[in-house]
Scaffold this motif. Sequence first.
Motif, mmCIF file in Angstrom:
data_model
loop_
_atom_site.group_PDB
_atom_site.id
_atom_site.type_symbol
_atom_site.label_atom_id
_atom_site.label_comp_id
_atom_site.label_asym_id
_atom_site.label_seq_id
_atom_site.Cartn_x
_atom_site.Cartn_y
_atom_site.Cartn_z
ATOM 1 N N PHE A 293 0.835 -1.199 0.000
ATOM 2 C CA PHE A 293 0.000 0.000 0.000
ATOM 3 C C PHE A 293 0.871 1.252 0.000
ATOM 4 N N ALA A 294 1.976 1.204 0.739
ATOM 5 C CA ALA A 294 2.901 2.337 0.753
ATOM 6 C C ALA A 294 3.468 2.581 -0.641
ATOM 7 N N ALA A 295 3.800 1.498 -1.335
ATOM 8 C CA ALA A 295 4.316 1.634 -2.703
ATOM 9 C C ALA A 295 3.261 2.214 -3.630
ATOM 10 N N LEU A 296 2.002 1.819 -3.416
ATOM 11 C CA LEU A 296 0.907 2.359 -4.224
ATOM 12 C C LEU A 296 0.797 3.864 -4.036
ATOM 13 N N LEU A 297 0.836 4.322 -2.781
ATOM 14 C CA LEU A 297 0.734 5.751 -2.507
ATOM 15 C C LEU A 297 1.931 6.513 -3.055
ATOM 16 N N ALA A 298 3.133 5.978 -2.823
ATOM 17 C CA ALA A 298 4.339 6.666 -3.295
ATOM 18 C C ALA A 298 4.360 6.745 -4.815
ATOM 19 N N GLY A 299 4.004 5.651 -5.482
ATOM 20 C CA GLY A 299 3.975 5.661 -6.943
ATOM 21 C C GLY A 299 2.968 6.651 -7.482
ATOM 22 N N ALA A 300 1.782 6.713 -6.843
ATOM 23 C CA ALA A 300 0.760 7.668 -7.276
ATOM 24 C C ALA A 300 1.242 9.100 -7.089
ATOM 25 N N ALA A 301 1.877 9.373 -5.945
ATOM 26 C CA ALA A 301 2.360 10.725 -5.666
ATOM 27 C C ALA A 301 3.409 11.155 -6.683
ATOM 28 N N LEU A 302 4.351 10.272 -6.973
ATOM 29 C CA LEU A 302 5.414 10.607 -7.925
ATOM 30 C C LEU A 302 4.850 10.775 -9.338
ATOM 31 N N ALA A 303 3.880 9.928 -9.705
ATOM 32 C CA ALA A 303 3.285 10.048 -11.043
ATOM 33 C C ALA A 303 2.532 11.364 -11.179
ATOM 34 N N LEU A 304 1.805 11.770 -10.125
ATOM 35 C CA LEU A 304 1.053 13.028 -10.192
ATOM 36 C C LEU A 304 2.002 14.222 -10.269
ATOM 37 N N ALA A 305 3.055 14.200 -9.462
ATOM 38 C CA ALA A 305 4.010 15.309 -9.493
ATOM 39 C C ALA A 305 4.684 15.403 -10.859
ATOM 40 N N GLY A 376 2.322 28.788 -9.232
ATOM 41 C CA GLY A 376 1.598 28.186 -10.336
ATOM 42 C C GLY A 376 0.982 26.848 -9.980
ATOM 43 N N ASN A 377 0.081 26.372 -10.845
ATOM 44 C CA ASN A 377 -0.666 25.148 -10.580
ATOM 45 C C ASN A 377 0.208 23.907 -10.582
ATOM 46 N N ALA A 378 1.155 23.827 -11.502
ATOM 47 C CA ALA A 378 1.994 22.632 -11.586
ATOM 48 C C ALA A 378 2.779 22.424 -10.299
ATOM 49 N N VAL A 379 3.378 23.480 -9.788
ATOM 50 C CA VAL A 379 4.146 23.371 -8.537
ATOM 51 C C VAL A 379 3.221 23.048 -7.374
ATOM 52 N N ALA A 380 2.035 23.622 -7.363
ATOM 53 C CA ALA A 380 1.081 23.345 -6.283
ATOM 54 C C ALA A 380 0.702 21.868 -6.258
ATOM 55 N N PHE A 381 0.493 21.278 -7.424
ATOM 56 C CA PHE A 381 0.202 19.845 -7.482
ATOM 57 C C PHE A 381 1.377 19.033 -6.940
ATOM 58 N N ALA A 382 2.587 19.404 -7.327
ATOM 59 C CA ALA A 382 3.776 18.668 -6.890
ATOM 60 C C ALA A 382 3.964 18.773 -5.381
ATOM 61 N N VAL A 383 3.748 19.951 -4.834
ATOM 62 C CA VAL A 383 3.911 20.140 -3.389
ATOM 63 C C VAL A 383 2.824 19.385 -2.624
ATOM 64 N N ALA A 384 1.639 19.320 -3.187
ATOM 65 C CA ALA A 384 0.506 18.705 -2.484
ATOM 66 C C ALA A 384 0.707 17.215 -2.236
ATOM 67 N N VAL A 385 1.546 16.551 -3.032
ATOM 68 C CA VAL A 385 1.708 15.101 -2.865
ATOM 69 C C VAL A 385 2.721 14.749 -1.782
ATOM 70 N N LEU A 386 3.406 15.739 -1.207
ATOM 71 C CA LEU A 386 4.408 15.442 -0.184
ATOM 72 C C LEU A 386 3.826 14.670 1.006
ATOM 73 N N PRO A 387 2.619 15.005 1.491
ATOM 74 C CA PRO A 387 2.069 14.203 2.591
ATOM 75 C C PRO A 387 1.936 12.720 2.255
#
Length: 417
Positions: A293-305, A376-387
């Motif tokens: 599950f941790a890998a699922l979350l980390a992979g999703a976060a990195l893909a979104l960023a 900007g929006n792109a950076v905001a999306f990238a920062v939002a996945v840090l949690p």
Amino acid sequence: MFIVSARVPAERRLAATLYAYAFLTDLVLLYPVYALLFADTGLSVGQISSLFVLWSAAGILLEVPSGAWADAVSRRLLLCLAPLLAAAGFALWVLVPSYPAFAVGFLLWGAGGALRSGALEALVWTELDRLGAAGRYARLTGRAKTAELLGVVAAMGLAAPVLAVGGYPAVGAASVAACLAAAAVATRFPEHRAPEPPGHDAAQPDPDEPGWWVSLRGGLAEARADRSVRAALLLVPAVAAVWGGLDEYTPLLARDTGIPAAGVPLLLLLVWAGTTVGGLLAPAGERLTDRGFAALLAGAALALAAGALLRHPAGFVLVGVAFAAFQLATVLADVRLQARISGPDRATVTSVAGMATDLTIIAVYAAYGVVAGAAGNAVAFAVAVLPYLLLAGRLATRRPARWVRPNRSLPENSGVS
């Protein structure tokens, strides 16, 4: 053999009712055009924003009390009332379009959402558990999420031609009709109240206390006393809130790729498709361990960023993949919570998780506005996945365990976490 053969039709009836209810609840043709209705009535952007605040506030304030009411009275009753409240609000919007009518409509819509949240999950889990099929909860809820998305997509497709033919009154009438149909479908839900589990240590209720208050106290007491329930409850907003808030900003992210305005809906289709697939993958996701599950979350976060920072239409393929993973993770978090609850106040505990999610989403909105305004929006999306990366790190360092445990025969304190 008779019990097994009789169980299958009962499961199918529950599933069919759930899917129809989920689809009709979101088949609201006003979805894509209500902002236009407000603007055409003469409301300012500030007034429209204040309506959204009222909508959110109604849901948050009523979330937990409505869950307690569902546990004390009838979950099916609340599922019938929820779309009726929304129907009344939509009727007000088109019959007497004005700021007061819009405000009352949003309060009713928010109240309806609060009545549905918690009660639906609790009813479905309890009925499946009664049939000895709690292991199918992930499959049913994943498909129900897909049915909701299909309802929204259908509403978006139908809104334009209906608006062209009959204007806002026709769109409103269609929305009211869908809500009335959802209420009718809700009467088909089976409902059997689950008895208290053996050894359940609940304080004797005061005979002068209303039933909903007893359920509220019982649900909150279980969340406080059982560490596994509390952890599963907190996990729901930790998983669902950030990507749920970011979803509102995907059109802005799409526009920033440089694609013409007419192409923005096409990019958003990738996001919708990903979210749909994520819900359908829920049964496979039940086999994940904490580290999986941790890998699922980390992979999703990195893909979104990565998809956001590409600032190119092709990046939305990664955004769609990320939303698929986040939808899957959200369904699994709900499954984990339902599997951990052992007391009779299931809707109350689930509603607490819903309220925590709503409050966290509001914080996401505020933080996103600050970051997007500065970078900007792109950076905001990238920062939002840090949690998500922090949460994934926490889960990955825990003792390996099965992610969900639909088998109720296992003891609650078996060491699985």
